[in-house]
Scaffold this active site. Structure first.
Site, PDB file in Angstrom:
ATOM      1  N   ASP A 239       2.488  18.818  14.502  1.00 56.36           N
ATOM      2  CA  ASP A 239       3.575  18.007  13.945  1.00 56.36           C
ATOM      3  C   ASP A 239       3.612  16.660  14.666  1.00 56.36           C
ATOM      4  O   ASP A 239       3.610  16.608  15.906  1.00 56.36           O
ATOM      5  CB  ASP A 239       4.914  18.722  14.108  1.00 56.36           C
ATOM      6  CG  ASP A 239       6.045  17.969  13.408  1.00 56.36           C
ATOM      7  OD1 ASP A 239       6.255  18.219  12.213  1.00 56.36           O
ATOM      8  OD2 ASP A 239       6.687  17.120  14.071  1.00 56.36           O
ATOM      9  N   ASN A 247       8.842   5.822  10.269  1.00 52.81           N
ATOM     10  CA  ASN A 247       9.083   5.341   8.903  1.00 52.81           C
ATOM     11  C   ASN A 247      10.278   4.388   8.848  1.00 52.81           C
ATOM     12  O   ASN A 247      10.232   3.343   8.189  1.00 52.81           O
ATOM     13  CB  ASN A 247       9.333   6.524   7.960  1.00 52.81           C
ATOM     14  CG  ASN A 247       8.050   7.069   7.369  1.00 52.81           C
ATOM     15  OD1 ASN A 247       7.071   6.350   7.225  1.00 52.81           O
ATOM     16  ND2 ASN A 247       8.062   8.351   7.036  1.00 52.81           N
ATOM     17  N   HIS A 252       7.357   2.696   5.250  1.00 57.56           N
ATOM     18  CA  HIS A 252       6.552   3.821   4.750  1.00 57.56           C
ATOM     19  C   HIS A 252       5.060   3.501   4.712  1.00 57.56           C
ATOM     20  O   HIS A 252       4.233   4.419   4.790  1.00 57.56           O
ATOM     21  CB  HIS A 252       7.041   4.237   3.360  1.00 57.56           C
ATOM     22  CG  HIS A 252       8.376   4.920   3.389  1.00 57.56           C
ATOM     23  ND1 HIS A 252       8.534   6.225   3.799  1.00 57.56           N
ATOM     24  CD2 HIS A 252       9.613   4.453   3.093  1.00 57.56           C
ATOM     25  CE1 HIS A 252       9.814   6.550   3.740  1.00 57.56           C
ATOM     26  NE2 HIS A 252      10.497   5.490   3.315  1.00 57.56           N
ATOM     27  N   ASP A 256       2.373   6.012   6.150  1.00 55.89           N
ATOM     28  CA  ASP A 256       1.156   6.481   5.466  1.00 55.89           C
ATOM     29  C   ASP A 256      -0.083   6.215   6.312  1.00 55.89           C
ATOM     30  O   ASP A 256      -1.005   7.039   6.365  1.00 55.89           O
ATOM     31  CB  ASP A 256       1.018   5.788   4.105  1.00 55.89           C
ATOM     32  CG  ASP A 256       2.023   6.285   3.090  1.00 55.89           C
ATOM     33  OD1 ASP A 256       2.652   7.338   3.350  1.00 55.89           O
ATOM     34  OD2 ASP A 256       2.193   5.632   2.041  1.00 55.89           O
ATOM     35  N   GLU A 282       4.735  15.547   7.712  1.00 62.61           N
ATOM     36  CA  GLU A 282       3.956  15.077   8.859  1.00 62.61           C
ATOM     37  C   GLU A 282       3.278  16.233   9.595  1.00 62.61           C
ATOM     38  O   GLU A 282       2.842  16.085  10.739  1.00 62.61           O
ATOM     39  CB  GLU A 282       4.840  14.288   9.817  1.00 62.61           C
ATOM     40  CG  GLU A 282       5.921  15.082  10.509  1.00 62.61           C
ATOM     41  CD  GLU A 282       7.231  15.161   9.727  1.00 62.61           C
ATOM     42  OE1 GLU A 282       8.279  15.380  10.356  1.00 62.61           O
ATOM     43  OE2 GLU A 282       7.202  15.001   8.486  1.00 62.61           O
TER      44      GLU A 282
END
Length: 359
Positions: A239, A247, A252, A256, A282
């Protein structure tokens, strides 16, 4: 090499044009042959008929791109009427009745290619019309003599019959080859589309890693193998720490970018016989084949260090990320679902202990 060139031709615009022109061009060639034959042996009505037929096909050349179906229908009925007239005029021994037969498979092929409504029904109707004319010609030739008879015509009959057989075999062979290659082209296209769909169904579009559904299915299969005593395996649940904050702070697009770069790093750290997927959001999941718990934790530690050393950049912004990893082995559990629960519990413990840890 030849197949490759043929496939390139089948995919080109030239092939479509060739297919449209093949019927009238072939008919003109055959009619020129029959015209010469009729002129030499003084069968004037047949010569006039062939002149009219050639003129008809020349006209169709100007119609063929915009009205291909109309051109085919004209060609079909011209062939039927020409064969019928020829048999009435000089008899049924010259092989012209074979054109009633050869036009039938071509009708099925072309009508399907032209994507007309109810192609099979229309082709069946055209086949039935050909059959009726074939039988009619046979009955008439048996009941009456042809209009034109001479020793010269009798002498040339075997040669004309053989030439007609040759023309028919050439037409059938070319039509069959094109049909085979077209089917192969459609089959190959279908295989490629299925591969694309399989890839979309099994892969995460952003990272191009396996998705959760595919990985779950794979783990179930591995668990069955473990129960049969074939192999052991471990899973590593990863994780990305503070991903929501990334973010919120950087947008975002950066999020990404983080997912893509982390997935690349994970891919580089695992072996060819291990499996990696984007488990969701994630989270990433790694299957480590034929490794016990302690060895899998060492692998997880190596992965943690590799990710912590990444510099992830986007639009002049550079950030660092870390992973928390929970590891569990199939040998620790008695149930398939417990394998994930144990890894998730250890991941949760790592988060509580300050993140950027292997538990």
């Amino acid at each position: 090499m030849l197949d490759k060139k043929i496939n390139l031709f089948l995919n080109s615009k030239q092939y479509k044009k060739f297919k449209l022109l093949a019927v009238p061009f072939s008919c003109i060639f055959i009619h020129l042959f029959v015209l010469i034959f009729a002129a030499v042996y003084h069968v004037e009505p047949l010569a006039i008929f062939n002149v009219a037929s050639i003129f008809t096909y020349i006209v169709t050349f100007f119609m063929i791109e915009k009205h291909p179906k109309t051109v085919f229908y004209i060609s079909f009925y011209e062939i039927v009427l020409h064969s019928f007239a020829t048999i009435i005029l000089i008899g049924n021994d010259f092989g012209f009745s074979m054109y009633f037969i050869v036009i039938c498979p071509i009708a099925y092929n072309l009508l399907y290619s032209f994507k007309v409504k109810h192609p099979v029904v229309k082709a069946c109707i055209m086949t039935f019309i050909s059959f009726i004319f074939y039988v009619l010609c046979y009955v008439i030739s048996e009941a009456t003599n042809p209009v034109f008879q001479s020793k010269d015509l009798e002498y040339i009959t075997p040669a004309i019959y053989i030439l007609n057989i040759f023309f028919v075999f050439v037409v059938i062979s070319i039509s069959s080859l094109l049909f085979i290659y077209e089917n192969e082209k459609i089959y190959n296209k279908l295989i490629k589309q299925n591969n694309v769909l399989d890839n979309l169904a099994s892969k995460d579009t952003l990272t191009n890693l396996y998705n959760r559904r595919t990985m779950t299915s794979h783990i179930r299969e591995l668990y069955k193998q473990y129960e049969n005593g074939e192999k052991i395996f471990s899973i590593i649940l990863c994780d990305i720490d503070d991903f929501k904050n990334c973010n919120d702070t950087h947008g975002h697009d950066m999020g990404d970018r983080v997912l893509v770069e982390v997935s690349k790093c994970l891919s580089q750290q695992i072996r060819d016989n291990d499996f990696l997927c984007r488990w969701g959001g994630e989270e990433f999941l790694i299957i480590v084949n034929n490794m016990d718990l302690e060895t899998s934790r060492k692998i997880a530690e190596r992965i943690r260090l590799s990710v912590s050393n990444l510099n992830i950049e986007l639009d002049s912004v550079s950030i660092k990320v870390t992973l928390t990893l929970g590891v569990s082995s199939v040998s620790e559990t008695s149930d398939y679902n417990d394998l994930f629960k144990l890894a998730d519990q250890r991941l949760y413990i790592g988060k509580k202990q300050g993140k950027n840890k292997v538990v």
